[in-house]
Design a protein around this motif. Sequence first.
Motif, PDB file in Angstrom:
ATOM      1  N   LEU A 333       0.806  -1.321  -0.075  1.00 35.64           N
ATOM      2  CA  LEU A 333      -0.114  -0.611   0.203  1.00 35.64           C
ATOM      3  C   LEU A 333       0.572   0.933  -0.186  1.00 35.64           C
ATOM      4  CD1 LEU A 333      -2.941   0.663  -0.004  1.00 35.64           C
ATOM      5  CD2 LEU A 333      -3.173   0.751   2.903  1.00 35.64           C
ATOM      6  N   ALA A 334       1.563   1.173   0.719  1.00 33.65           N
ATOM      7  CA  ALA A 334       2.921   2.495   0.813  1.00 33.65           C
ATOM      8  C   ALA A 334       3.601   2.840  -0.568  1.00 33.65           C
ATOM      9  CB  ALA A 334       3.911   2.333   2.089  1.00 33.65           C
ATOM     10  N   VAL A 335       4.034   1.634  -1.514  1.00 33.43           N
ATOM     11  CA  VAL A 335       4.133   1.970  -2.615  1.00 33.43           C
ATOM     12  C   VAL A 335       3.643   2.521  -3.749  1.00 33.43           C
ATOM     13  CG1 VAL A 335       5.506   0.822  -4.622  1.00 33.43           C
ATOM     14  CG2 VAL A 335       6.006   0.127  -1.782  1.00 33.43           C
ATOM     15  N   VAL A 336       1.994   1.712  -3.501  1.00 33.35           N
ATOM     16  CA  VAL A 336       1.188   1.979  -4.474  1.00 33.35           C
ATOM     17  C   VAL A 336       0.522   3.780  -4.165  1.00 33.35           C
ATOM     18  CG1 VAL A 336      -1.483   1.933  -5.333  1.00 33.35           C
ATOM     19  CG2 VAL A 336      -0.179  -0.151  -5.140  1.00 33.35           C
ATOM     20  N   VAL A 337      -0.286   4.579  -3.099  1.00 34.29           N
ATOM     21  CA  VAL A 337      -0.197   5.406  -2.521  1.00 34.29           C
ATOM     22  C   VAL A 337       1.158   6.401  -3.254  1.00 34.29           C
ATOM     23  CG1 VAL A 337      -0.843   6.534  -0.680  1.00 34.29           C
ATOM     24  CG2 VAL A 337      -1.537   4.589  -0.622  1.00 34.29           C
ATOM     25  N   SER A 338       2.371   5.874  -2.254  1.00 29.42           N
ATOM     26  CA  SER A 338       3.296   6.951  -2.688  1.00 29.42           C
ATOM     27  C   SER A 338       3.296   7.339  -3.716  1.00 29.42           C
ATOM     28  CB  SER A 338       4.885   6.498  -1.515  1.00 29.42           C
ATOM     29  OG  SER A 338       5.203   5.863  -2.766  1.00 29.42           O
ATOM     30  N   ALA A 339       3.732   6.114  -5.069  1.00 31.67           N
ATOM     31  CA  ALA A 339       3.871   6.550  -5.834  1.00 31.67           C
ATOM     32  C   ALA A 339       2.571   7.505  -6.774  1.00 31.67           C
ATOM     33  CB  ALA A 339       3.828   4.747  -7.505  1.00 31.67           C
ATOM     34  N   LEU A 340       1.726   7.053  -6.654  1.00 29.60           N
ATOM     35  CA  LEU A 340       0.428   7.712  -7.195  1.00 29.60           C
ATOM     36  C   LEU A 340       0.646   9.859  -6.105  1.00 29.60           C
ATOM     37  CD1 LEU A 340      -2.152   5.673  -6.619  1.00 29.60           C
ATOM     38  CD2 LEU A 340      -1.864   5.867  -8.869  1.00 29.60           C
ATOM     39  N   THR A 341       0.611   9.661  -5.214  1.00 31.84           N
ATOM     40  CA  THR A 341       1.134  10.488  -5.000  1.00 31.84           C
ATOM     41  C   THR A 341       1.937  11.628  -5.362  1.00 31.84           C
ATOM     42  OG1 THR A 341       0.377   9.672  -2.537  1.00 31.84           O
ATOM     43  CG2 THR A 341       1.179  12.204  -2.771  1.00 31.84           C
ATOM     44  N   GLY A 342       3.475  11.155  -5.696  1.00 33.34           N
ATOM     45  CA  GLY A 342       4.068  11.491  -6.070  1.00 33.34           C
ATOM     46  C   GLY A 342       3.835  12.385  -7.710  1.00 33.34           C
ATOM     47  N   THR A 343       3.288  11.678  -8.558  1.00 24.46           N
ATOM     48  CA  THR A 343       2.515  11.794  -9.655  1.00 24.46           C
ATOM     49  C   THR A 343       1.320  13.270  -9.723  1.00 24.46           C
ATOM     50  OG1 THR A 343       2.542   9.314 -10.564  1.00 24.46           O
ATOM     51  CG2 THR A 343       1.623  10.627 -11.953  1.00 24.46           C
ATOM     52  N   VAL A 344       0.707  13.034  -8.671  1.00 23.29           N
ATOM     53  CA  VAL A 344       0.243  13.991  -8.613  1.00 23.29           C
ATOM     54  C   VAL A 344       0.563  15.319  -8.130  1.00 23.29           C
ATOM     55  CG1 VAL A 344      -1.589  15.226  -7.300  1.00 23.29           C
ATOM     56  CG2 VAL A 344      -1.680  12.605  -8.388  1.00 23.29           C
ATOM     57  N   LEU A 345       1.861  15.021  -6.988  1.00 23.32           N
ATOM     58  CA  LEU A 345       1.999  16.386  -6.420  1.00 23.32           C
ATOM     59  C   LEU A 345       3.273  16.551  -6.807  1.00 23.32           C
ATOM     60  CD1 LEU A 345       0.521  15.869  -2.540  1.00 23.32           C
ATOM     61  CD2 LEU A 345      -0.448  17.265  -4.623  1.00 23.32           C
ATOM     62  N   LEU A 346       4.291  15.996  -7.272  1.00 22.61           N
ATOM     63  CA  LEU A 346       5.400  16.725  -8.095  1.00 22.61           C
ATOM     64  C   LEU A 346       5.370  16.157  -9.166  1.00 22.61           C
ATOM     65  CD1 LEU A 346       7.444  14.060  -5.328  1.00 22.61           C
ATOM     66  CD2 LEU A 346       6.944  16.058  -4.433  1.00 22.61           C
TER      67      LEU A 346
END
Length: 346
Positions: A333-346
């Motif tokens: 879950l941490a890998v999926v959520v961080s990758a999606l968050t990075g795609t949106v916010l970074l």
Amino acid sequence: MATTKPAPQETDEKDEKQVSELAPGNGPEDARRFNPALLLTLLLLTAVMLQDTIRGALSAPVMQSWMTVFVAVMVQALPFLVLGVLLSAAIAVFVPPSFFARALPKHPALAVPVAGAAGAVLPGCECASVPVAGALVRRGVTPAAALAFLLSAPAINPIVLTATAVAFPGNPEMVLARFVASLLVACAMGWLWHRVGRTDWLRPPARSSYEGQSRGAAFWGSVRHDVMHAGGFLVVGAMAAATLKAVVPEEWLQAAAGNPLFSVLALAALAVLLSICSEADAFVAASLTQFSLTARLTFLVVGPMIDLKLFAMQAGTFGRAFALRFAPATFALAVVVSALTGTVLL
């Protein structure tokens, strides 16, 4: 039938022999005991004898580059590590677990986000969050809320976010991305445990780590424990970062960093293996400049939630059945959520 009494001289010799065996350093166990002073002396003598060889090795360009990165990471991270350890020890010792039970809502679904958000105002490293979460469960807090706090406290507390801002001065959005992704993972895992977790999977600890000690003794004991453990992992992390920068060929790192999916998975696995304290991991991530911000965000989200030392601590506190289920789910879950968050916010 009369018994023969031993002569006074024989009795004295026997008593002296028994006292001699009980004296420190004279028993058979003491004879085999490890002597750190002797080992340190041998190491110093070896270093003196090989000083020319050591001096020549350290003067090599690759070693100078390695030392530069290692010292830079250590100097930047140590103040935050020490401050985080002091604050986490103070909270673990001086804040009673019953406070959290009174402050959380009774309904588990509502208690999870409240406990997750509490990690933003209650500093604590991974080493402190596990026993605190165990104390919460033992005092009657719903396990879903305690687990949400366990994951969020080391990841979004003020010390960690400040260290992230210092480590990424040109990318302030990294602080927001780390906060959002870590809080989402913590709450999601709490809700997931509330829905599918079973009572027999989780074994509450039998006693608090600090029961039976005065507050002062417990505080300094917690500080010494966390400094030794977190400091050791920081040294390992700084050494690994320096090795990646100085030894691994640049084209290898560029090839790994050039694939978005592989770079995220590689840094997620690296976070698990290095087991760096959350107060210091931002400086290691900042040194991995070959990788994208999203990959480094994954490193920062995964590390405080699941690594080798955390798995061992969770298994020891809540049982192996719990850790074998909770750790893989948290990692995915941490890998999926961080990758999606990075795609949106970074």
